[in-house]
Design an enzyme around this catalytic site. Structure first.
Site, PDB file in Angstrom:
ATOM      1  N   HIS B  71       1.115  -0.966   0.079  1.00 46.12           N
ATOM      2  CA  HIS B  71      -0.128   0.092   0.298  1.00 46.12           C
ATOM      3  C   HIS B  71       0.999   0.907  -0.037  1.00 46.12           C
ATOM      4  O   HIS B  71       0.548   2.348  -0.750  1.00 46.12           O
ATOM      5  CB  HIS B  71      -1.158  -0.061   1.710  1.00 46.12           C
ATOM      6  CG  HIS B  71      -1.531   1.485   1.771  1.00 46.12           C
ATOM      7  ND1 HIS B  71      -0.995   2.175   2.462  1.00 46.12           N
ATOM      8  CD2 HIS B  71      -2.156   2.289   1.010  1.00 46.12           C
ATOM      9  CE1 HIS B  71      -2.368   2.685   2.297  1.00 46.12           C
ATOM     10  NE2 HIS B  71      -3.326   2.783   1.747  1.00 46.12           N
ATOM     11  N   GLU B  74       1.578   2.017  -2.975  1.00 45.58           N
ATOM     12  CA  GLU B  74       1.570   2.301  -4.130  1.00 45.58           C
ATOM     13  C   GLU B  74       0.919   3.872  -3.883  1.00 45.58           C
ATOM     14  O   GLU B  74       0.732   4.950  -5.033  1.00 45.58           O
ATOM     15  CB  GLU B  74      -0.340   2.013  -3.690  1.00 45.58           C
ATOM     16  CG  GLU B  74      -1.983   2.255  -4.813  1.00 45.58           C
ATOM     17  CD  GLU B  74      -2.905   2.725  -3.540  1.00 45.58           C
ATOM     18  OE1 GLU B  74      -3.512   4.077  -3.166  1.00 45.58           O
ATOM     19  OE2 GLU B  74      -3.135   1.253  -2.709  1.00 45.58           O
ATOM     20  N   HIS B  75       1.338   4.210  -2.894  1.00 51.41           N
ATOM     21  CA  HIS B  75       1.066   6.147  -2.534  1.00 51.41           C
ATOM     22  C   HIS B  75       2.697   6.723  -3.106  1.00 51.41           C
ATOM     23  O   HIS B  75       2.223   7.486  -4.406  1.00 51.41           O
ATOM     24  CB  HIS B  75       1.649   6.431  -1.435  1.00 51.41           C
ATOM     25  CG  HIS B  75      -0.008   6.651  -0.343  1.00 51.41           C
ATOM     26  ND1 HIS B  75      -0.049   7.167   0.820  1.00 51.41           N
ATOM     27  CD2 HIS B  75      -1.240   5.597  -0.068  1.00 51.41           C
ATOM     28  CE1 HIS B  75      -1.274   7.223   1.330  1.00 51.41           C
ATOM     29  NE2 HIS B  75      -1.694   5.881   0.466  1.00 51.41           N
ATOM     30  N   GLU B 151      -2.965   7.973   6.970  1.00 54.40           N
ATOM     31  CA  GLU B 151      -4.280   7.339   7.123  1.00 54.40           C
ATOM     32  C   GLU B 151      -4.262   6.332   7.592  1.00 54.40           C
ATOM     33  O   GLU B 151      -6.419   6.072   8.059  1.00 54.40           O
ATOM     34  CB  GLU B 151      -4.161   6.838   5.522  1.00 54.40           C
ATOM     35  CG  GLU B 151      -4.906   5.709   5.058  1.00 54.40           C
ATOM     36  CD  GLU B 151      -4.741   5.338   3.613  1.00 54.40           C
ATOM     37  OE1 GLU B 151      -3.901   5.706   3.447  1.00 54.40           O
ATOM     38  OE2 GLU B 151      -5.358   4.532   3.077  1.00 54.40           O
TER      39      GLU B 151
END
Lengths: 439, 453
Positions: B71, B74-75, B151
């Protein structure tokens, strides 16, 4: 795990009314009984999407019966005519139709889709829910418990606490000041008669707007409008007055034991029918719009890593226009996030946007314009939104021109008038370090 | 009644039937020489295209101790490459009127843009660039790590329901990495660095480990030419390891857990069972479980649990059953009950079990099953209205061990499920509590007031 958090989906919905595609041809269809619908005929898939929205929504509640319209809306699919709740669901499912009821501050929304092959039966079923809901006591008791559970959960949710606190502080004794769900006390006290009255207040022909997209012609639709809606009462309750805005610049801290503070902030906004609305819309795109590399995202998230998401939103509600924003940061970083936000607000008010930023915002808004019309459901939704916002039916081909006609001077004049950093009020829910409630 | 309880929204992502089914028309597929699989879904109603690149790499493919790296990467893909500056990717998309985003799950990571169909080439150019040429700076990595920490704060730490879900999942899987949250455990996110990200990137981001889905107003031949031009030139990763995760051992012991949090407003009981997923060429068991979830705990007014616990008496405020079959490895089937005020969680669990027991005795109501089948058939029509949904369905399936044929066979397999199939699936599922995790989410008991003598 999406990279970008989307805010306020419901609130910005009304803005989608300002967009549409040059490809889409809207016909106005008026029934003998005087009910008007906007139609986009699209025959390639054998189904129809139908949106029926009643202006006014939960704000038409009688104050001491707060939550009545919300509970009533939830009960519309819980039995009608000779069907109890389970029979109604069975009838709906056997047609493979969708029938949904929702309510928000300014409208009550009926959303349906049904197959061409059983259109008449689906509409007959929908009609029973609109005109002959049963409000059986068993259903009332069952759904009331769900609403009470939801109210209790919202009281423990930092985002809901922030929203409810902001509204309460801002809107005095206007319906906007309280949650449309009502309180545990008001909801517990609601009777069947209250729900019947709530329905009469909220669902009437003098406030209905209809959007239809899909496999149906104007001639087919016209008689169906009277058949479906003709039995509703002609008039409902009067609309509420303009809402006050009683907040001035400052901070309100609501202590709550969470590791990340949630901040909701804002001041008064701009009406959607204001001649400067497009300039404001472009201005906000540069400042904090979702989906665009805005100044707030760049300064608060990309450069400083203070938050997962920050955004600002023009929220032209029916009875007051607001300019709101939201950000969430760890308790020891929220003060810095707020400081940067205020400073960006002030910088933009003082110096305005650059020519380059304006060009990028225009390209983004005009380019994304046709992309919104990608399905019958979406198109029906946008058409009904346009009507509620009082936009003309021929608005579509002019919209991008209106965006492009905005000048740098317009935007920067609006920036000076609209952005008032000293008026921003921040409601912060959490255990923020270095922030206290101001007077 | 469609009121979705806030407490439950995070618990069960109930997949609508619509997402499961679709039409075969207008779907074309091919593979490039370097191993990139391409799916084209044509829908000419609006001049729009969605361009999605799916990698067969997700959180369950992470090395131990590096939770969250899929993840986090992905950022970081939105930072620079050899050709583009940090943030430029999304700026260019926006300047073309488009929108872009990405998402990560256990089995895949996907990147997408929605743009006017005449901008497809530019999207391919940029997306293919960042498949192989990512260039990060230490500053990018450290700042973005803080964003991911926020997040996690927002999604998980601030929400007792999300914390509860994470704990239950960790208990569900004894050995398989589905036990680890997609976003990562906080103490491991805090230590992730550039080397971790680049190692994951170099290993998994390659044409022979990706699926390209292009959906909208496009011609398949034109897509093929563009894909060949931009993706076709990329080098595949040689010796790409087989996608084999640590498997579950026999689960021999029931697991039960209680999460107490003062922020809980609405307590509930939830149980998940380890369950088979959809397998390529063998989706029948999953189809029976999918229909079982509808019959047992779909719509409250039609389902068995709703009827017994919400309608025939008022023990529950909400009931549900959920199953998501699209998964590379073993998935879960769950049931949940939010009790009415005054009913304790142990009592609620007892009533829930009694209802499940009743279902095993009573069998499937054939009228209910007929209506579900009708809806499945209709959903093939409704699905054509949502080309983004179709693109998602294919991307998710093809990165979860399924083929295009499996996707297209699924509606017929669902339609063929019989009452006997459903009951066999139910008996098998509910017979083995050792494969189950039962959780109570509740608030602490108020402290007893001191008794004054």
């Amino acid at each position: 795990m999406n990279r970008i958090f989307s805010f306020f989906v419901a609130l910005v919905l009304s803005l989608s009314a300002t967009a549409s595609s040059a490809e889409v041809k809207i016909q106005e269809v008026t029934s003998e009984g005087g009910i008007t619908a906007w139609l986009v005929q699209e025959n390639s898939i054998p189904f129809v999407a139908l949106e029926i929205w009643f202006q006014g929504g939960a704000s038409l509640d009688v104050p001491e019966k707060r939550g009545a319209i919300n509970l009533m809306t939830a009960l519309l699919e819980e039995g009608a005519a000779d069907m109890d709740a389970r029979a109604f669901a069975a009838a709906r499912d056997s047609l493979a139709a969708t029938i949904r009821f929702d309510v928000s501050d300014d409208s009550l929304q009926v959303s349906s889709r049904f197959l061409t092959e059983n259109r008449d039966e689906a509409l007959a079923l929908l009609k029973t829910a609109l005109t002959q809901p049963r409000f059986d006591q068993a259903a009332i008791d069952r759904v009331r418990k769900q609403v009470l559970s939801s109210i209790a959960s919202e009281a423990q949710d930092p985002n809901s606490i922030a929203g409810n606190t902001f509204s309460a502080l801002a809107h005095g004794d206007h319906p906007y000041a309280t949650s449309s769900d009502g309180t545990a006390e008001t909801v517990t006290a609601l009777t069947r008669d209250d729900l019947l009255e709530a329905k009469a207040r909220a669902m009437a022909r003098d406030r209905v707007f209809v959007g239809v997209a899909g496999d149906i012609s104007a001639d087919e639709l016209r008689p169906l409008l009277d058949e479906l809606l003709g039995d509703l009462p002609a008039e409902g309750a009067p609309m509420p007055d303009a809402a006050p805005f009683n907040l001035s610049g400052g901070v309100t801290v609501v202590p709550f034991d969470v590791p990340q503070s949630v901040a909701l902030f804002g001041h008064r906004g701009i009406e959607q029918d204001d001649e400067d609305f497009f300039a404001a819309f472009l201005l906000n795109t540069v400042l904090g719009a979702n989906g665009f590399q805005s100044r707030l995202m760049s300064e608060v998230r990309e450069k400083r890593g203070l938050t997962y998401g920050i955004g600002s939103f023009l929220v032209p509600k029916d009875h007051i226009p607001l300019y709101l924003g939201q950000v969430a940061s760890a308790n020891d970083r929220i003060a810095e996030a707020i400081e940067v936000t205020k400073s960006e607000w002030a910088k933009l008010a003082e110096n305005g946007v650059t020519e380059d930023e304006l060009t990028r915002a225009k390209t983004y808004l005009t380019g994304s314009y046709p992309l919104r019309f990608d399905g019958n459901g979406t198109i029906a939704n946008i058409m009904v939104g346009m009507q509620l916002s009082d936009l003309p039916i021929d608005y579509i081909p002019t919209r991008n021109d209106q965006i492009n006609a905005v000048t740098l001077d317009d935007v920067n004049r609006v920036a000076r008038e609209l952005l008032r950093p000293d008026d921003l009020h921040f409601v912060v829910v959490g255990q923020p370090v270095g922030l206290e409630t101001t007077n | 009644m469609r009121l979705i309880l806030a407490a439950i929204a995070v618990v069960c992502s109930v997949v609508s039937l619509n997402a499961d089914t679709l039409i075969k028309d207008n779907v074309t597929s091919f593979e490039l020489d370097n191993g990139l699989e391409v799916v084209v879904i044509q829908d000419t109603r609006a001049p729009v295209v969605v361009h999605m690149l799916w990698y067969r790499a997700g959180a369950a493919d992470e090395p131990p101790g590096k939770s969250g790296i899929a993840h986090f990467l992905e950022h970081l893909l939105f930072k620079g490459t050899d050709d583009m500056a940090a943030g430029e990717f999304s700026q260019v998309v926006a300047a073309n009127g488009g929108s872009d985003n990405a998402f990560t799950s256990w089995d895949y990571t996907a990147y997408f843009q929605r743009v006017a169909s005449d901008r497809l080439e530019l999207m391919m150019k940029m997306e293919s660039d960042r498949m192989r040429d990512l260039q990060l700076t230490q500053e990018d990595v450290l700042t973005e790590r803080n964003v991911v920490i926020e997040e996690r704060n927002q999604r998980t730490e601030n929400d007792p329901g999300a914390l509860f879900s994470e704990q239950r999942r960790a208990a569900q899987y004894l050995n398989h990495p589905y036990a680890v949250p997609i976003i990562g455990w906080m103490h491991e996110i805090e230590q992730l660095n550039m080397d971790d990200a680049m190692a994951f990137y170099r290993r998994f981001y390659a044409p022979n480990n990706a699926v390209l889905v292009v959906a909208g107003d496009v011609e398949p031949e034109a897509v093929k030419t563009l894909a060949q031009t931009y993706y076709g030139v990329l080098e595949p990763t040689e010796n790409l390891p087989e996608r084999a995760r640590p498997a579950e051992p026999p689960q021999l012991s029931e697991r039960r857990l209680v999460l107490e949090d003062p922020r809980v407003a609405q307590p509930y009981v939830i149980r998940t069972y380890l369950a088979p997923e959809r397998d390529a060429g063998a989706q029948e068991d999953a189809a029976a479980l999918r229909i079982l979830s509808e019959v047992l705990g779909g719509d409250g007014a039609s389902s068995y649990l709703g009827r017994k616990l919400q309608f025939e008496n008022s023990d529950a405020v909400y009931t549900g059953a959920f199953y998501s079959g699209t998964s590379l490895d073993d998935t879960t089937f769950g049931v949940v009950m939010v009790p009415a005020p005054g009913i304790s969680l142990p009592d609620a669990e007892e009533k829930l079990d009694a209802a499940i027991h009743g279902f095993l005795q009573d069998g499937v109501d054939s009228d209910v099953l007929d209506r579900i089948k009708t809806q499945i058939r209709a959903s093939e029509i409704y699905a054509r209205d949502d080309v983004n949904g179709l693109a998602n369905t294919y991307g998710q399936a093809l990165t979860s061990g399924l083929t295009i044929q499996d996707v297209q066979d699924w509606p017929a397999i669902l339609d063929a499920v019989t009452e006997d199939d459903i009951m066999a699936a139910a008996r098998s599922l509910f017979s083995d509590r050792n494969k189950a995790v039962t959780g109570y989410l509740t608030k602490p008991e108020p402290e007893q007031a001191e008794v004054v003598q």
